[in-house]
Write an enzyme that holds these catalytic residues in place. Sequence first.
Site, PDB file in Angstrom:
ATOM      1  N   GLY A   1      -0.810   3.397  -2.204  1.00 21.06           N
ATOM      2  CA  GLY A   1      -1.030   3.077  -3.609  1.00 21.06           C
ATOM      3  C   GLY A   1      -2.514   2.992  -3.873  1.00 21.06           C
ATOM      4  O   GLY A   1      -3.241   2.300  -3.153  1.00 21.06           O
TER       5      GLY A   1
ATOM      6  N   PHE B   1       4.600   7.475  -3.072  1.00 13.60           N
ATOM      7  CA  PHE B   1       3.923   8.773  -2.996  1.00 13.60           C
ATOM      8  C   PHE B   1       4.401   9.463  -1.723  1.00 13.60           C
ATOM      9  O   PHE B   1       4.292   8.907  -0.633  1.00 13.60           O
ATOM     10  CB  PHE B   1       2.409   8.530  -2.959  1.00 13.60           C
ATOM     11  CG  PHE B   1       1.569   9.761  -2.729  1.00 13.60           C
ATOM     12  CD1 PHE B   1       1.443  10.730  -3.701  1.00 13.60           C
ATOM     13  CD2 PHE B   1       0.867   9.925  -1.544  1.00 13.60           C
ATOM     14  CE1 PHE B   1       0.639  11.849  -3.507  1.00 13.60           C
ATOM     15  CE2 PHE B   1       0.060  11.029  -1.329  1.00 13.60           C
ATOM     16  CZ  PHE B   1      -0.050  12.001  -2.321  1.00 13.60           C
TER      17      PHE B   1
ATOM     18  N   ASN C   1     -12.991  13.369  -8.561  1.00 11.57           N
ATOM     19  CA  ASN C   1     -13.487  14.415  -7.677  1.00 11.57           C
ATOM     20  C   ASN C   1     -13.921  15.586  -8.560  1.00 11.57           C
ATOM     21  O   ASN C   1     -13.801  15.524  -9.794  1.00 11.57           O
ATOM     22  CB  ASN C   1     -12.449  14.823  -6.625  1.00 11.57           C
ATOM     23  CG  ASN C   1     -11.159  15.364  -7.223  1.00 11.57           C
ATOM     24  OD1 ASN C   1     -11.158  15.995  -8.286  1.00 11.57           O
ATOM     25  ND2 ASN C   1     -10.045  15.126  -6.557  1.00 11.57           N
TER      26      ASN C   1
ATOM     27  N   GLY D   1     -20.076  15.484   0.158  1.00  9.96           N
ATOM     28  CA  GLY D   1     -20.600  14.188  -0.229  1.00  9.96           C
ATOM     29  C   GLY D   1     -20.212  13.779  -1.628  1.00  9.96           C
ATOM     30  O   GLY D   1     -19.080  14.006  -2.071  1.00  9.96           O
TER      31      GLY D   1
ATOM     32  N   GLY E   1     -10.589   9.118  -0.888  1.00 14.01           N
ATOM     33  CA  GLY E   1     -11.283   8.802  -2.132  1.00 14.01           C
ATOM     34  C   GLY E   1     -11.191   7.330  -2.492  1.00 14.01           C
ATOM     35  O   GLY E   1     -12.155   6.731  -2.991  1.00 14.01           O
ATOM     36  N   ASP E   2     -10.045   6.717  -2.225  1.00 10.00           N
ATOM     37  CA  ASP E   2      -9.885   5.278  -2.479  1.00 10.00           C
ATOM     38  C   ASP E   2     -10.824   4.480  -1.574  1.00 10.00           C
ATOM     39  O   ASP E   2     -11.407   3.475  -1.993  1.00 10.00           O
ATOM     40  CB  ASP E   2      -8.440   4.851  -2.217  1.00 10.00           C
ATOM     41  CG  ASP E   2      -7.443   5.575  -3.114  1.00 10.00           C
ATOM     42  OD1 ASP E   2      -7.831   5.972  -4.226  1.00 10.00           O
ATOM     43  OD2 ASP E   2      -6.288   5.745  -2.694  1.00 10.00           O
TER      44      ASP E   2
END
Length: 313
Positions: A34, A88, A180, A213, A241-242
Amino acid sequence: MRFPGRFADHLVADRLNRVSLSFLVDDLVVRRGGVGANIAFGMGVLGQRPVLVGAVGADFADHRSFLERHGVECGGVLVVEGAHTPRFTCTTDDDQCQLASFYAGAMTETKNIALAPIVETYGVELVLVGASDPDAMVAQTEEARSLGVAFAADPSQQLPRLDGDQCRALVDGARYLFTNEYELELLIRKTGWDVAEITRRVGLRVTTLSDRGVDIAGRDGTALRVGVVPAVRIADPTGVGDGFRAGFLAGRNGGLGPERAAQLGALVATLVLESEGAQEWAVDADADLARLRAAYGAQAAAEIEPVLRAALS
């Protein structure tokens, strides 16, 4: 799940309107996840006291206990009896490409959570509005504005479901905008604003670029490109990313400037990438500082060190 091959080898370009594929996977692993929980977990590991806000099912008890042991306050979580916690389901191939589905479950009740009592109880200074029920995302962004609380926009996986008005409402006035590079292009298309206009409307635009990066730009003229911390191995890209967001926000809350905060975020992203699961990593201050020195130099590591060591105090 993991597919031992390449999805691209099984997609026929002129038949994509009739795709019907089944992939025999090698393994199935159920992990805690999550986006909100991943970010909150990361911030908790780094010594912060994040408050998780969202709607879950009665099956959340074990995950709640785990998060609380790692410094996450779960008083903002609404338990919806008779519903499942959002889920997910993802398959990753040998190119680290992913095919995924998301089941909302209890998430549809998120719009019934008011931020005002949470802000008052916990002294919240920043509300990150991540991927959730679209109506709830807009409503809670508006509530943060009305309360005078800074907010971060992180629409990520919900961008395909959001219309132009919703996207503009989520972005305008955000202290941070996280996307992103693909999501940024989608946001440009949906809002009708070019990248310069989007940047002008937020405090900092933070755009992750995968293995290249992160790009950071601000209406105050900030313009930074921060590289990655090289990975020793690649285990699972889910939640990377989290992890970056957790490290970046922990760094900013710990007094770091945007560049140093992004470098801490890059470290956490790599720790997640090297782990089997988005909430399975831990801090090893000495080893992590050595990696920061190797990636960004001694001065960067020295400035980040107090925030990193605070995680272990």
